[in-house]
Design a protein around this motif. Sequence first.
Motif, PDB file in Angstrom:
ATOM      1  N   ASN A   1      41.421   5.501  69.465  1.00  0.00           N
ATOM      2  CA  ASN A   1      39.931   5.335  69.413  1.00  0.00           C
ATOM      3  C   ASN A   1      39.019   6.518  69.329  1.00  0.00           C
ATOM      4  N   ILE A   2      39.200   7.216  68.380  1.00  0.00           N
ATOM      5  CA  ILE A   2      38.642   8.552  68.233  1.00  0.00           C
ATOM      6  C   ILE A   2      37.902   8.721  66.806  1.00  0.00           C
ATOM      7  N   PRO A   3      36.578   8.844  66.604  1.00  0.00           N
ATOM      8  CA  PRO A   3      36.061   8.743  65.388  1.00  0.00           C
ATOM      9  C   PRO A   3      36.446  10.118  64.619  1.00  0.00           C
ATOM     10  N   ILE A   4      37.012  10.122  63.435  1.00  0.00           N
ATOM     11  CA  ILE A   4      37.259  11.432  62.956  1.00  0.00           C
ATOM     12  C   ILE A   4      36.594  11.809  61.459  1.00  0.00           C
ATOM     13  N   GLY A   5      35.651  10.761  61.105  1.00  0.00           N
ATOM     14  CA  GLY A   5      34.993  11.124  59.972  1.00  0.00           C
ATOM     15  C   GLY A   5      33.678  10.369  59.941  1.00  0.00           C
ATOM     16  N   VAL A   6      32.651  10.715  58.893  1.00  0.00           N
ATOM     17  CA  VAL A   6      31.328  10.010  59.076  1.00  0.00           C
ATOM     18  C   VAL A   6      30.844  10.269  57.654  1.00  0.00           C
ATOM     19  N   THR A   7      30.358   9.275  56.996  1.00  0.00           N
ATOM     20  CA  THR A   7      29.890   9.537  55.580  1.00  0.00           C
ATOM     21  C   THR A   7      28.487   8.801  55.641  1.00  0.00           C
TER      22      THR A   7
ATOM     23  N   GLY B   1      22.107  16.236  58.653  1.00  0.00           N
ATOM     24  CA  GLY B   1      22.312  16.984  59.774  1.00  0.00           C
ATOM     25  C   GLY B   1      22.189  16.025  61.055  1.00  0.00           C
ATOM     26  N   ALA B   2      20.937  15.367  61.146  1.00  0.00           N
ATOM     27  CA  ALA B   2      21.023  14.264  62.251  1.00  0.00           C
ATOM     28  C   ALA B   2      22.091  13.445  62.429  1.00  0.00           C
ATOM     29  N   ILE B   3      22.846  12.822  61.249  1.00  0.00           N
ATOM     30  CA  ILE B   3      23.868  12.088  61.582  1.00  0.00           C
ATOM     31  C   ILE B   3      25.050  12.828  61.938  1.00  0.00           C
ATOM     32  N   ILE B   4      25.408  14.140  61.376  1.00  0.00           N
ATOM     33  CA  ILE B   4      26.522  14.953  61.900  1.00  0.00           C
ATOM     34  C   ILE B   4      26.313  15.286  63.157  1.00  0.00           C
ATOM     35  N   LEU B   5      24.977  15.536  63.683  1.00  0.00           N
ATOM     36  CA  LEU B   5      24.785  15.782  65.108  1.00  0.00           C
ATOM     37  C   LEU B   5      25.334  14.944  66.051  1.00  0.00           C
ATOM     38  N   GLY B   6      24.687  13.638  65.887  1.00  0.00           N
ATOM     39  CA  GLY B   6      24.982  12.409  66.528  1.00  0.00           C
ATOM     40  C   GLY B   6      26.852  12.200  66.443  1.00  0.00           C
ATOM     41  N   PHE B   7      27.227  12.345  65.431  1.00  0.00           N
ATOM     42  CA  PHE B   7      28.721  12.223  65.279  1.00  0.00           C
ATOM     43  C   PHE B   7      29.513  12.893  66.129  1.00  0.00           C
ATOM     44  N   ILE B   8      29.078  14.263  66.316  1.00  0.00           N
ATOM     45  CA  ILE B   8      29.717  15.196  67.147  1.00  0.00           C
ATOM     46  C   ILE B   8      29.637  14.907  68.638  1.00  0.00           C
ATOM     47  N   ALA B   9      28.547  14.255  68.992  1.00  0.00           N
ATOM     48  CA  ALA B   9      28.016  13.753  70.116  1.00  0.00           C
ATOM     49  C   ALA B   9      29.103  12.840  70.627  1.00  0.00           C
ATOM     50  N   GLN B  10      29.260  11.773  69.762  1.00  0.00           N
ATOM     51  CA  GLN B  10      29.957  10.580  69.741  1.00  0.00           C
ATOM     52  C   GLN B  10      31.556  11.044  70.019  1.00  0.00           C
ATOM     53  N   LEU B  11      31.855  11.749  68.947  1.00  0.00           N
ATOM     54  CA  LEU B  11      33.302  12.498  69.042  1.00  0.00           C
ATOM     55  C   LEU B  11      33.629  13.088  70.474  1.00  0.00           C
ATOM     56  N   PHE B  12      32.700  13.773  71.163  1.00  0.00           N
ATOM     57  CA  PHE B  12      32.893  14.591  72.377  1.00  0.00           C
ATOM     58  C   PHE B  12      32.980  13.403  73.430  1.00  0.00           C
ATOM     59  N   ILE B  13      32.153  12.290  73.306  1.00  0.00           N
ATOM     60  CA  ILE B  13      32.356  11.069  74.376  1.00  0.00           C
ATOM     61  C   ILE B  13      33.646  10.657  74.300  1.00  0.00           C
ATOM     62  N   SER B  14      34.011  10.368  72.880  1.00  0.00           N
ATOM     63  CA  SER B  14      35.391   9.701  72.843  1.00  0.00           C
ATOM     64  C   SER B  14      36.484  10.524  73.101  1.00  0.00           C
ATOM     65  N   LEU B  15      36.462  11.774  72.876  1.00  0.00           N
ATOM     66  CA  LEU B  15      37.508  12.810  73.512  1.00  0.00           C
ATOM     67  C   LEU B  15      37.887  12.818  75.004  1.00  0.00           C
ATOM     68  N   MET B  16      36.560  12.717  75.633  1.00  0.00           N
ATOM     69  CA  MET B  16      36.558  12.251  77.126  1.00  0.00           C
ATOM     70  C   MET B  16      37.482  11.173  77.385  1.00  0.00           C
ATOM     71  N   ARG B  17      37.204  10.078  77.052  1.00  0.00           N
ATOM     72  CA  ARG B  17      37.828   8.858  77.194  1.00  0.00           C
ATOM     73  C   ARG B  17      39.374   9.107  76.903  1.00  0.00           C
ATOM     74  N   TYR B  18      39.515   9.724  75.802  1.00  0.00           N
ATOM     75  CA  TYR B  18      41.148   9.930  75.295  1.00  0.00           C
ATOM     76  C   TYR B  18      41.872  10.913  76.351  1.00  0.00           C
ATOM     77  N   GLU B  19      41.081  12.013  76.718  1.00  0.00           N
ATOM     78  CA  GLU B  19      41.849  12.845  77.690  1.00  0.00           C
ATOM     79  C   GLU B  19      41.796  12.632  79.325  1.00  0.00           C
ATOM     80  N   PHE B  20      40.834  11.642  79.533  1.00  0.00           N
ATOM     81  CA  PHE B  20      40.704  11.184  80.986  1.00  0.00           C
ATOM     82  C   PHE B  20      41.172   9.809  80.976  1.00  0.00           C
ATOM     83  N   GLU B  21      42.321   9.322  81.123  1.00  0.00           N
ATOM     84  CA  GLU B  21      42.555   7.767  81.557  1.00  0.00           C
ATOM     85  C   GLU B  21      41.644   7.219  82.216  1.00  0.00           C
TER      86      GLU B  21
END
Length: 476
Positions: free
Chosen positions: A171-177, A405-425
């Motif tokens: 459950n990690i986003p890996i791409g945005v278009t 640019g605004a979408i990419i910034l939001g995507f990265i912020a969401q990616l970091f949140i998802s990585l927190m869920r992935y790294e911390f059970e």
Amino acid sequence: MNITKHRAFPTIPNKNICVPIGPILAVQLFYEKLNFCDIFSKHKSKGLDLNSLIIGLLSYKLTENFSIKEAGKWLNQKEILDILNLEQFHERVLYRTLELLGRNREEILSDILDSLFSVYDFEETDINLDWTSIVLFGTKSKLGKYGYSRDYRPDKLQITVGISELANPINIPIGVTVNRGNVLDLEHFSDTYNQVKSKLKKGSLIIFDKGANTTDNLKSIQDAEMEYLTAMKLNTSDDKIIENFYLEKAELIDSEKGIYGIKIVKPSSIKYLYFSESLQKRQLEAKARAVMRKLKEAKEIQKAVVNKKKLPKKFRINNELIEIDYSFRTKLEELSDEEAVELLRASLINGREGFFCLKSNRDLTLEDALVTYRKKDSIEKIFHSLKNEIQIKPLRVWSEDSVYGAIILGFIAQLFISLMRYEFEELKHTSTKFIKKSLKNLTLTIKFRINGVKNYIFANFDRINSLIVAKWNGIT
């Protein structure tokens, strides 16, 4: 009787400053882990450090996130500038940063994808694909078009956004278009799929809904030696199968909801046809309400016709530039209410109520196909998080590059949140809202002493932000 007086705490004004440090620490942790400095530094060498600006913007997105103008005010606080090693700057620097991200979007997103897969060794690369729309304020961007609005604002220009997400349990986003606001899912599919295709292992399962289910899209998946699971629209060719669908012969999938299914195996694909008693009940109830609504409307029109009055306003075209003569004749003159209801039922109820169908070129059990497809709703949660917690909507930027640019910034912020869920059970099922709140609560108090020395005090640790700080300090 003794009355105890409570002394108030002395409140003496001081120069102490308190700033939210949790979001900055979280952003710095994943920024460094994914080697983002290398990704972004090649796009700007002069002026303020681009990486510091991006870290600042991402931190603001996980703190307040009102607008770029407000982000400028937040970042220009002396204490935040010191933490990010930045000098004071004008807010237009942030608009230029967005444009730079948008202008180099393809390379940046490709580099992020490469970094993500080099740092994390994902065992499975099944993916969910889905698309949404976001309201766009301003008229200068060519991306802004009127289209089917998932935000229920058909009166506003919009863009369409596609997300690819590594499926459950990753459950990690890996791409945005990003595409024009009038582009349909079936057209947007190729952009979203091709963006991440190179990172998928052969035999990966691509899961998406029926809006993108076309012959060409399925072929592109099979040509890449991948597999798919998608929904299908029921049509007249399915009616014969539905007519001969008997619960006694079907497989019981879910006794609680009364879901039954059969597999229809074809040379190149398998259809999974399901019947749900609870779905049938909901659909029939909805159609019953539609029958009564249509009957009520017909009676209102009939009453106006009999009394030779104007039609009620809601049935008229309300446009001063259009002249029209109305001529109505309802069938109510010849029908009783019971006959009218039966006529409406016959037109609305088609026998498909309660049925739905999935299609795949992977041989799954009926239960696995249904469970796997339902887990696709994790990408809906990403959209909700992006729009309502990361708050990428509404977009209030002008140029096309700024939109990207605004979408990419939001995507990265969401990616970091998802990585927190992935790294911390412990955070696996924690919402973005609560993660943001916890990070914001972690504060750094800068205490000014008489001799000019500053003391730095961290405060408001809790279960969530403690995990981030421990990881940041290398404590596992």
